[in-house]
Design an enzyme around this catalytic site. Structure first.
Site, PDB file in Angstrom:
ATOM      1  N   GLY A   1       0.837  -1.191   0.000  1.00 20.15           N
ATOM      2  CA  GLY A   1       0.000   0.000   0.000  1.00 20.15           C
ATOM      3  C   GLY A   1       0.870   1.239   0.000  1.00 20.15           C
TER       4      GLY A   1
ATOM      5  N   GLN B   1       2.796   9.915   1.514  1.00 16.68           N
ATOM      6  CA  GLN B   1       4.095   9.246   1.554  1.00 16.68           C
ATOM      7  C   GLN B   1       4.997   9.644   0.396  1.00 16.68           C
ATOM      8  OE1 GLN B   1       2.240   5.147   2.402  1.00 16.68           O
ATOM      9  NE2 GLN B   1       4.222   5.061   3.447  1.00 16.68           N
TER      10      GLN B   1
ATOM     11  N   CYS C   1       6.160  -0.145   7.743  1.00 15.38           N
ATOM     12  CA  CYS C   1       5.726   0.985   6.926  1.00 15.38           C
ATOM     13  C   CYS C   1       6.890   1.446   6.054  1.00 15.38           C
ATOM     14  CB  CYS C   1       5.262   2.122   7.832  1.00 15.38           C
ATOM     15  SG  CYS C   1       4.727   3.603   6.948  1.00 15.38           S
ATOM     16  N   LEU C   2       6.592   1.762   4.805  1.00 14.81           N
ATOM     17  CA  LEU C   2       7.629   2.237   3.893  1.00 14.81           C
ATOM     18  C   LEU C   2       8.214   3.574   4.341  1.00 14.81           C
ATOM     19  CD1 LEU C   2       5.962   1.352   0.463  1.00 14.81           C
ATOM     20  CD2 LEU C   2       7.705   0.059   1.719  1.00 14.81           C
TER      21      LEU C   2
ATOM     22  N   HIS D   1      -4.238   0.843   7.671  1.00 16.02           N
ATOM     23  CA  HIS D   1      -2.904   1.458   7.673  1.00 16.02           C
ATOM     24  C   HIS D   1      -2.853   2.620   6.683  1.00 16.02           C
ATOM     25  CE1 HIS D   1       1.655   1.023   7.949  1.00 16.02           C
ATOM     26  NE2 HIS D   1       1.494   1.824   6.901  1.00 16.02           N
ATOM     27  N   GLU D   2      -3.346   2.386   5.457  1.00 16.03           N
ATOM     28  CA  GLU D   2      -3.253   3.426   4.426  1.00 16.03           C
ATOM     29  C   GLU D   2      -4.213   4.576   4.702  1.00 16.03           C
ATOM     30  OE1 GLU D   2      -0.760   3.402   2.567  1.00 16.03           O
ATOM     31  OE2 GLU D   2      -0.208   1.344   3.077  1.00 16.03           O
TER      32      GLU D   2
ATOM     33  N   HIS E   1      -2.781   6.923   7.231  1.00 19.03           N
ATOM     34  CA  HIS E   1      -1.811   7.864   6.658  1.00 19.03           C
ATOM     35  C   HIS E   1      -2.510   9.156   6.219  1.00 19.03           C
ATOM     36  CE1 HIS E   1       2.184   6.198   6.504  1.00 19.03           C
ATOM     37  NE2 HIS E   1       1.780   5.059   5.974  1.00 19.03           N
TER      38      HIS E   1
END
Length: 214
Positions: free
Chosen positions: A68, A73, A126-127, A168-169, A172
């Site tokens: 995702g 991000q 997480c990225l 999660h997304e 963000h």
């Protein structure tokens, strides 16, 4: 609805970002864009630019690789995210985590609410927080509403790992990182994860590191 003045800077920002080539740079924790929240998407990007931006998110997510990626991000405070999970995991992991393949999806103006009271806790990464993971207890089932990139209504119930991804997304987009919801004592480096905590569930980690699971 956004004004013309609101739209122009975002369109210009996205255009300049895309002109820099792909994959896009993923911003790391500490960048204010990850904490300031997002503005709802209401046409700030004309269709061709929106399509380019969605494709850039997909390319960047796959290159990372991740399951995702949210617009903040890559530095864009718009309420847009993408998800995709081929779920290349062993059967025991699939069963324990409810991880099943998810096709590429675009989430526009998403929001979620729990369905029932069941919660599931697993290590999550997480990225934008590279090199670390921590256990997060989340609702095991959620109802996600919003639209897709074509403006079509989205109203769907997600369970298992897909529910974790969409939470999660969407978080963000509200300026929330998974660390805000994590069990602090569970924080583990990627090396520790590979050496110690690769089990399908975090039960052994909970016993060894001293934290509780729901």
């Amino acid at each position: 609805m956004g004004t013309t003045g609101d739209r122009a800077p975002l369109a210009e920002q996205v255009g300049q970002l895309l002109d820099g080539g792909l994959p896009l740079t993923i911003v790391a924790a500490g960048d204010p864009v990850l904490r300031q929240g997002t503005v709802p998407y209401d046409g700030q990007l004309e269709p061709a630019l929106l399509a380019r931006f969605v494709e850039a998110l997909r390319v960047t997510m796959r290159a990372a690789p991740g399951v995702g990626l949210a617009a903040p991000q890559v530095g864009v405070p718009l309420r847009i995210a993408v998800i995709e999970d081929p779920a290349p995991v062993p059967e025991e992991v699939r069963l324990a985590r409810g991880r099943v393949p998810q096709p590429f999806r675009v989430l526009v103006n998403p929001s979620y609410e729990p369905v029932g009271e069941a919660r599931a806790a697993f290590f999550e990464g997480c990225l934008s927080v590279p090199g670390w993971q921590a256990v997060v207890a989340r609702p095991a089932e959620v109802r996600l509403t919003g639209q897709d990139e074509h403006g079509r209504a989205l109203d769907e119930v997600f369970t298992g790992w897909p529910a974790r991804i969409v939470q999660h997304e969407t978080d963000h987009l509200d300026g929330v990182l998974y660390l805000d919801r994590a069990e602090p004592r569970s924080l583990a480096s990627s090396q520790a994860m590979a050496e110690r905590w690769a089990q399908p569930t975090p039960q052994e980690a909970a016993r060894a590191l001293g934290f509780e699971l729901p």
